[in-house]
Scaffold this motif. Structure first.
Motif, PDB file in Angstrom:
ATOM      1  N   THR A 131      -9.002 -52.195  -7.065  1.00  0.00           N
ATOM      2  CA  THR A 131      -8.147 -51.402  -7.948  1.00  0.00           C
ATOM      3  C   THR A 131      -8.639 -49.951  -8.023  1.00  0.00           C
ATOM      4  OG1 THR A 131      -9.455 -51.877  -9.927  1.00  0.00           O
ATOM      5  CG2 THR A 131      -7.729 -53.465  -9.320  1.00  0.00           C
ATOM      6  N   GLU A 132      -7.819 -49.086  -8.587  1.00  0.00           N
ATOM      7  CA  GLU A 132      -8.193 -47.684  -8.754  1.00  0.00           C
ATOM      8  C   GLU A 132      -9.415 -47.553  -9.649  1.00  0.00           C
ATOM      9  OE1 GLU A 132      -7.319 -44.762  -7.561  1.00  0.00           O
ATOM     10  OE2 GLU A 132      -5.913 -45.642  -6.142  1.00  0.00           O
ATOM     11  N   LEU A 133      -9.483 -48.397 -10.686  1.00  0.00           N
ATOM     12  CA  LEU A 133     -10.621 -48.369 -11.601  1.00  0.00           C
ATOM     13  C   LEU A 133     -11.909 -48.741 -10.870  1.00  0.00           C
ATOM     14  CD1 LEU A 133     -11.631 -47.973 -14.497  1.00  0.00           C
ATOM     15  CD2 LEU A 133     -11.135 -50.394 -14.927  1.00  0.00           C
ATOM     16  N   GLU A 134     -11.830 -49.760 -10.016  1.00  0.00           N
ATOM     17  CA  GLU A 134     -13.006 -50.177  -9.247  1.00  0.00           C
ATOM     18  C   GLU A 134     -13.413 -49.099  -8.240  1.00  0.00           C
ATOM     19  OE1 GLU A 134     -12.614 -55.040  -9.140  1.00  0.00           O
ATOM     20  OE2 GLU A 134     -11.342 -53.839  -7.812  1.00  0.00           O
ATOM     21  N   GLN A 135     -12.427 -48.462  -7.634  1.00  0.00           N
ATOM     22  CA  GLN A 135     -12.743 -47.369  -6.709  1.00  0.00           C
ATOM     23  C   GLN A 135     -13.456 -46.239  -7.443  1.00  0.00           C
ATOM     24  OE1 GLN A 135      -9.661 -45.913  -4.093  1.00  0.00           O
ATOM     25  NE2 GLN A 135      -8.709 -47.931  -3.918  1.00  0.00           N
ATOM     26  N   SER A 136     -13.009 -45.948  -8.647  1.00  0.00           N
ATOM     27  CA  SER A 136     -13.630 -44.892  -9.435  1.00  0.00           C
ATOM     28  C   SER A 136     -15.079 -45.228  -9.762  1.00  0.00           C
ATOM     29  CB  SER A 136     -12.825 -44.670 -10.724  1.00  0.00           C
ATOM     30  OG  SER A 136     -13.421 -43.687 -11.533  1.00  0.00           O
ATOM     31  N   ALA A 137     -15.331 -46.487 -10.117  1.00  0.00           N
ATOM     32  CA  ALA A 137     -16.703 -46.920 -10.425  1.00  0.00           C
ATOM     33  C   ALA A 137     -17.594 -46.806  -9.187  1.00  0.00           C
ATOM     34  CB  ALA A 137     -16.687 -48.351 -10.948  1.00  0.00           C
ATOM     35  N   ALA A 138     -17.082 -47.253  -8.052  1.00  0.00           N
ATOM     36  CA  ALA A 138     -17.855 -47.196  -6.812  1.00  0.00           C
ATOM     37  C   ALA A 138     -18.124 -45.750  -6.394  1.00  0.00           C
ATOM     38  CB  ALA A 138     -17.131 -47.946  -5.699  1.00  0.00           C
ATOM     39  N   ARG A 139     -17.131 -44.868  -6.604  1.00  0.00           N
ATOM     40  CA  ARG A 139     -17.331 -43.456  -6.274  1.00  0.00           C
ATOM     41  C   ARG A 139     -18.491 -42.876  -7.081  1.00  0.00           C
ATOM     42  NH1 ARG A 139     -11.551 -43.058  -6.731  1.00  0.00           N
ATOM     43  NH2 ARG A 139     -10.584 -43.036  -4.661  1.00  0.00           N
TER      44      ARG A 139
END
Length: 348
Positions: A131-139
């Motif tokens: 998800t976008e939220l998970e991508q943000s966390a990984a970034r």
């Protein structure tokens, strides 16, 4: 007339010879992009800088992270990215001071999902599309890793090294997304083995242009040799190999020893590198809702008994145990146990 024309066999032989020479020339040209000494130097720098990145990631995910075993290769950019069969995340920065060029970190989609899940309080299970939220966390995790790596470079070379704000994106190789930050030229790829306990055992990649790689290698070699080229090559490589064996608790004959570091002047740089020392009083895991409800006066139970020794970590690796003492107005640690090289290696 027969002497004026070549037979088909002779033509084939000439063509094969031409192709062979061309391939050999290309191979030699690629091999000469980085010397063996420069590759060794990049590996040593990578070990230290990514060790710092591993510590940062470990703090974010609450799990033990190790990033080791750098392998340096020169590749064609188009061919390198064409080999990806699954989506991947890239973090790209430019050096603005101290070095020139770009530094790029690549992590595959599955690992991105596991890291994001851990950061959001999960158990590392990654299922379905990220998800976008998970991508943000990984970034955020990768931003911290690449920033820690740059800080480590500053400490190694005793000079200010700054980077631009990181740029990140997910590249979907399944949909033939094209990512060529260097315009299809030759690139230097440093592969690292990354492990997060029993959740991840994979490779992450650091990419830079040959000019940047040579600049980094030269800075280390200049520090080791005072600006002179290492001579002879064989002796240098044997010294590096022997140094690694000794640090792992073995002498050059394969016999175990406690920690007999060689006195070779080439290792003086390593002895001057500052390492991050942490003392761990205890650990615990709590759900996000409980963390959000914390306030003044709240008590968090840890997994350590009152009279149990605390852990002393160096760059995220357990090296000793001891007890808390008071030194003047500060806390300190009295070392009660030093782990043997074999025990330390088992923790890596």
């Amino acid at each position: 007339m027969d002497n004026q024309f070549l037979s088909q066999e002779e033509i084939d032989a000439l063509l094969k010879g031409t192709v062979g020479e061309s391939q050999e020339s290309e191979s030699q040209g690629s091999a000469e992009v980085l010397t063996a000494e420069e590759k060794d130097a990049l590996g040593e720098v990578g070990n230290i800088s990514m060790g710092s990145a591993a510590t940062s990631l470990s703090q974010l995910v609450g799990r033990k992270v190790t990033i080791t075993s750098p392998r340096v290769e020169v590749s064609n950019e188009k061919e390198f990215f064409a080999n990806f069969l699954e989506p991947y995340m890239v973090i790209e920065v430019e050096f603005t001071e101290g070095l020139t060029g770009k530094n790029i970190l690549i992590i595959k989609e599955h690992e991105v999902g596991v890291i994001a899940n851990l950061m959001m309080g999960g158990d590392g299970t990654q299922t379905g599309e990220i998800t976008e939220l998970e991508q943000s966390a990984a970034r955020e995790a990768m931003n911290q890793m690449i920033a820690s790596s740059a800080t480590a470079l500053s400490e190694i070379f005793k000079r200010k090294i700054n980077i631009s704000p990181p740029k990140s994106q997910m590249v979907n190789s399944r949909e033939r997304d094209i990512y060529e930050p260097f315009g299809g030229k030759e690139i230097v790829v440093i592969y690292f083995k990354m492990q997060i306990e029993d959740l991840i055992d994979t490779e992450i990649m650091q990419i830079m242009e040959p000019a940047t790689a040579k600049e980094v290698a030269k800075m280390l070699l200049d520090k080791l040799y005072g600006g002179m080229e290492p001579e002879p090559t064989v002796e240098y490589r044997e010294s590096v190999k022997e140094s690694k064996e000794r640090v792992e608790g073995k002498d050059k004959h394969g016999n175990e020893e406690y920690l007999n570091l060689p006195s070779d002047e080439k290792l003086e740089l390593i002895l001057d590198i500052p390492l991050k020392v942490e003392v761990v009083l205890g650990r615990t895991r709590r759900p996000i809702k409980e963390i959000l409800s914390l306030g003044p006066g709240a008590i968090i139970d840890l997994d350590r008994l009152l009279d149990e020794d605390v852990e002393v970590l160096v760059n995220g690796t357990l090296v000793a145990r001891g007890e808390i003492v008071v030194v003047g107005e500060n806390f300190g640690v009295r070392i009660n146990q030093i782990l043997s090289p074999r025990e330390r290696l088992s923790k890596i």
